[in-house]
Design a protein around this motif. Sequence first.
Motif, PDB file in Angstrom:
ATOM      1  N   HIS A  13       0.833  -1.197   0.000  1.00 41.33           N
ATOM      2  CA  HIS A  13       0.000   0.000   0.000  1.00 41.33           C
ATOM      3  C   HIS A  13       0.871   1.251   0.000  1.00 41.33           C
ATOM      4  O   HIS A  13       1.142   1.844   1.022  1.00 41.33           O
ATOM      5  CB  HIS A  13      -0.906  -0.003   1.228  1.00 41.33           C
ATOM      6  CG  HIS A  13      -1.595  -1.306   1.430  1.00 41.33           C
ATOM      7  ND1 HIS A  13      -2.654  -1.727   0.667  1.00 41.33           N
ATOM      8  CD2 HIS A  13      -1.366  -2.314   2.310  1.00 41.33           C
ATOM      9  CE1 HIS A  13      -3.065  -2.922   1.072  1.00 41.33           C
ATOM     10  NE2 HIS A  13      -2.288  -3.301   2.060  1.00 41.33           N
ATOM     11  N   SER A  14       1.354   1.623  -1.142  1.00 37.88           N
ATOM     12  CA  SER A  14       2.104   2.856  -1.274  1.00 37.88           C
ATOM     13  C   SER A  14       1.463   3.637  -2.406  1.00 37.88           C
ATOM     14  O   SER A  14       0.370   3.330  -2.850  1.00 37.88           O
ATOM     15  CB  SER A  14       3.575   2.526  -1.572  1.00 37.88           C
ATOM     16  OG  SER A  14       3.670   1.707  -2.706  1.00 37.88           O
ATOM     17  N   SER A  15       2.150   4.663  -2.878  1.00 38.77           N
ATOM     18  CA  SER A  15       1.574   5.405  -3.991  1.00 38.77           C
ATOM     19  C   SER A  15       1.404   4.482  -5.181  1.00 38.77           C
ATOM     20  O   SER A  15       2.264   3.676  -5.496  1.00 38.77           O
ATOM     21  CB  SER A  15       2.498   6.580  -4.349  1.00 38.77           C
ATOM     22  OG  SER A  15       3.770   6.106  -4.688  1.00 38.77           O
ATOM     23  N   CYS A  17      -0.988   2.222  -5.240  1.00 39.07           N
ATOM     24  CA  CYS A  17      -1.282   0.944  -4.589  1.00 39.07           C
ATOM     25  C   CYS A  17      -2.019   0.002  -5.529  1.00 39.07           C
ATOM     26  O   CYS A  17      -2.988   0.381  -6.164  1.00 39.07           O
ATOM     27  CB  CYS A  17      -2.099   1.174  -3.331  1.00 39.07           C
ATOM     28  SG  CYS A  17      -2.546  -0.333  -2.483  1.00 39.07           S
ATOM     29  N   GLY A 202      -1.407  -1.401  13.059  1.00 34.10           N
ATOM     30  CA  GLY A 202      -0.500  -0.416  12.493  1.00 34.10           C
ATOM     31  C   GLY A 202       0.958  -0.743  12.670  1.00 34.10           C
ATOM     32  O   GLY A 202       1.811  -0.055  12.103  1.00 34.10           O
ATOM     33  N   PRO A 210      -6.735  -3.087   2.524  1.00 35.01           N
ATOM     34  CA  PRO A 210      -7.717  -2.059   2.872  1.00 35.01           C
ATOM     35  C   PRO A 210      -9.104  -2.635   3.149  1.00 35.01           C
ATOM     36  O   PRO A 210      -9.830  -2.118   4.004  1.00 35.01           O
ATOM     37  CB  PRO A 210      -7.715  -1.144   1.640  1.00 35.01           C
ATOM     38  CG  PRO A 210      -6.353  -1.310   1.056  1.00 35.01           C
ATOM     39  CD  PRO A 210      -5.986  -2.736   1.297  1.00 35.01           C
ATOM     40  N   SER A 263       7.075  -3.087   5.683  1.00 33.92           N
ATOM     41  CA  SER A 263       5.663  -2.833   5.986  1.00 33.92           C
ATOM     42  C   SER A 263       5.438  -1.350   5.710  1.00 33.92           C
ATOM     43  O   SER A 263       5.697  -0.510   6.563  1.00 33.92           O
ATOM     44  CB  SER A 263       5.355  -3.188   7.443  1.00 33.92           C
ATOM     45  OG  SER A 263       6.377  -2.729   8.310  1.00 33.92           O
ATOM     46  N   PRO A 264       4.981  -1.001   4.506  1.00 33.93           N
ATOM     47  CA  PRO A 264       5.059   0.386   4.019  1.00 33.93           C
ATOM     48  C   PRO A 264       4.239   1.381   4.819  1.00 33.93           C
ATOM     49  O   PRO A 264       4.519   2.565   4.801  1.00 33.93           O
ATOM     50  CB  PRO A 264       4.549   0.281   2.571  1.00 33.93           C
ATOM     51  CG  PRO A 264       3.736  -0.960   2.544  1.00 33.93           C
ATOM     52  CD  PRO A 264       4.381  -1.897   3.512  1.00 33.93           C
ATOM     53  N   ARG A 265       3.211   0.909   5.541  1.00 31.37           N
ATOM     54  CA  ARG A 265       2.404   1.838   6.337  1.00 31.37           C
ATOM     55  C   ARG A 265       2.829   1.855   7.807  1.00 31.37           C
ATOM     56  O   ARG A 265       2.156   2.425   8.643  1.00 31.37           O
ATOM     57  CB  ARG A 265       0.927   1.469   6.214  1.00 31.37           C
ATOM     58  CG  ARG A 265       0.366   1.660   4.801  1.00 31.37           C
ATOM     59  CD  ARG A 265      -0.976   0.984   4.644  1.00 31.37           C
ATOM     60  NE  ARG A 265      -0.858  -0.468   4.790  1.00 31.37           N
ATOM     61  CZ  ARG A 265      -1.869  -1.264   5.138  1.00 31.37           C
ATOM     62  NH1 ARG A 265      -3.053  -0.757   5.384  1.00 31.37           N
ATOM     63  NH2 ARG A 265      -1.685  -2.569   5.223  1.00 31.37           N
ATOM     64  N   SER A 266       3.940   1.212   8.111  1.00 28.73           N
ATOM     65  CA  SER A 266       4.446   1.155   9.487  1.00 28.73           C
ATOM     66  C   SER A 266       5.849   1.738   9.521  1.00 28.73           C
ATOM     67  O   SER A 266       6.838   1.004   9.453  1.00 28.73           O
ATOM     68  CB  SER A 266       4.463  -0.292   9.995  1.00 28.73           C
ATOM     69  OG  SER A 266       3.176  -0.859   9.956  1.00 28.73           O
TER      70      SER A 266
END
Length: 480
Positions: A13-15, A17, A202, A210, A263-266
């Motif tokens: 989940h990055s730009s 995604c 998180g 998502p 873990s791109p959102r962590s």
Amino acid sequence: MLRLGSKYSHLVHSSGCGCFNPDLQKASRRLEAFSRRSFLSGIGAATIAGVLARPSFAQTAAAPTKTLFREVRLFDGKSGTVKDGAQILVENNRISSIDMTNAPAPSDATVIKCRNGVLMPGLIDAHWHAIFAAVPVNILLNGDPGIIFAASTAEADRTLSRGFTTVRDLGGPSFSFKQAIDTGLIPGPRIYPSGAMITTSGGHADLRLPSEIPRDGGKLSKGELLGGAAIVDDIGDLKMRIREQLLQGASQIKLVGGGGVSSPRSPLDIVTFSEEELRAGVEVAQDWNTYVTVHAYTSRAIRRALLAGVQSIEHAHLMDEDTAAMIAEKGAWLSTQPFLTVDDTGQLTGPSADRAEQLFSGTPRIYAFARKHGIKTAWGSDVLFSPALGPRQSIMLTHLANWYKNAEVLQMATSGNAELLGLSNLRNPYPGKIGVIEEGAFADLLVVDGNPVDDIKLLEDPQKNLVLIMKDGRLHKSAL
């Protein structure tokens, strides 16, 4: 540390995604039907079959009652020197004697002449993922237990063939896999399993899609159903998840104290569990007579874990010197990995690539701190998601020669790591000595064609230079 290469960058989940592309949605639907229970029951059935009959490729059938190794130069894992003129007697799965007098061989012993090779203890990797090391992320998402088990089985054989007779598994559904190895169904190293990595929402190991956020009541995410992670946000759930891992046979507990590289959102800077929560986890582990190890990169996460009584810290690449001194003062272990370049992690993209650069720059610093403050330091490789990266396990070990003498490297990967694994106390799945050549120790042995105390890089080519591998008294390989 979980690492995703560029090949799988569309899955995070990055730009840009890719979580909503049709292929990933199809994989997710397939994975929804795949539960941790079905995966483990499939392996469990195979384990039962293994009790009934051992296939020929499993660790060599029955061990001879006695095996005598002659013409040996001995590295015992502790002394730091190589002794000439030794002979080692193995009875069943234990070392029964070490003789320096060249006494006659027992009449009922099988004699193996080692041609003056160096006999040493089997290597120990203190940070391994037996299920995830060689299984690409797209295969995990497809959720086919057959191919996951097949890939993990192949890697277990390769791991043992690199001379690693023991690993500490720090995240993954490895309980029944361990049983398959222990019963001789498949070849592989001894496994000290943690079970699921336990994290907060998180944190690193929270890799929910998502569509899985927010939670729908008590519904588990796909990663939790697989058995790779457990997401908890209160002390009650934390204690329950820890006890569930222990119930299944965990030898130690892995808690996630912060963010991770892939873990791109962590982000690496975050801290997850509170000190109170960590202390509660430590108390549960102590009630089960074992210990907690915490995934933590930053000084803040490390200090919080130490104040809660945690006995082992994983990674720590971003810590400052005051925190290193605190680890030494508390008598805790530092279990870390000498990541130097992208060759060690695989090609990364986006935020993961930037974070990996922080690890590369932090590696020399943490080993300098460890030496200066006398920190008890363990070594692990943390290879993940790529059969191509598997051989880096041996090279990651030889990286230690940048900061340690060759004998010290070998001591760390044998008797040193064995001391850390010993913290599992009454939850130790293999009660007995490992990582040393001494009377009564398990017969986990390597014979090296050459002297690794003089040339540590001999271990980088195990196919050529490891001429004998014995685990638990059984020959896995012999070119003698």
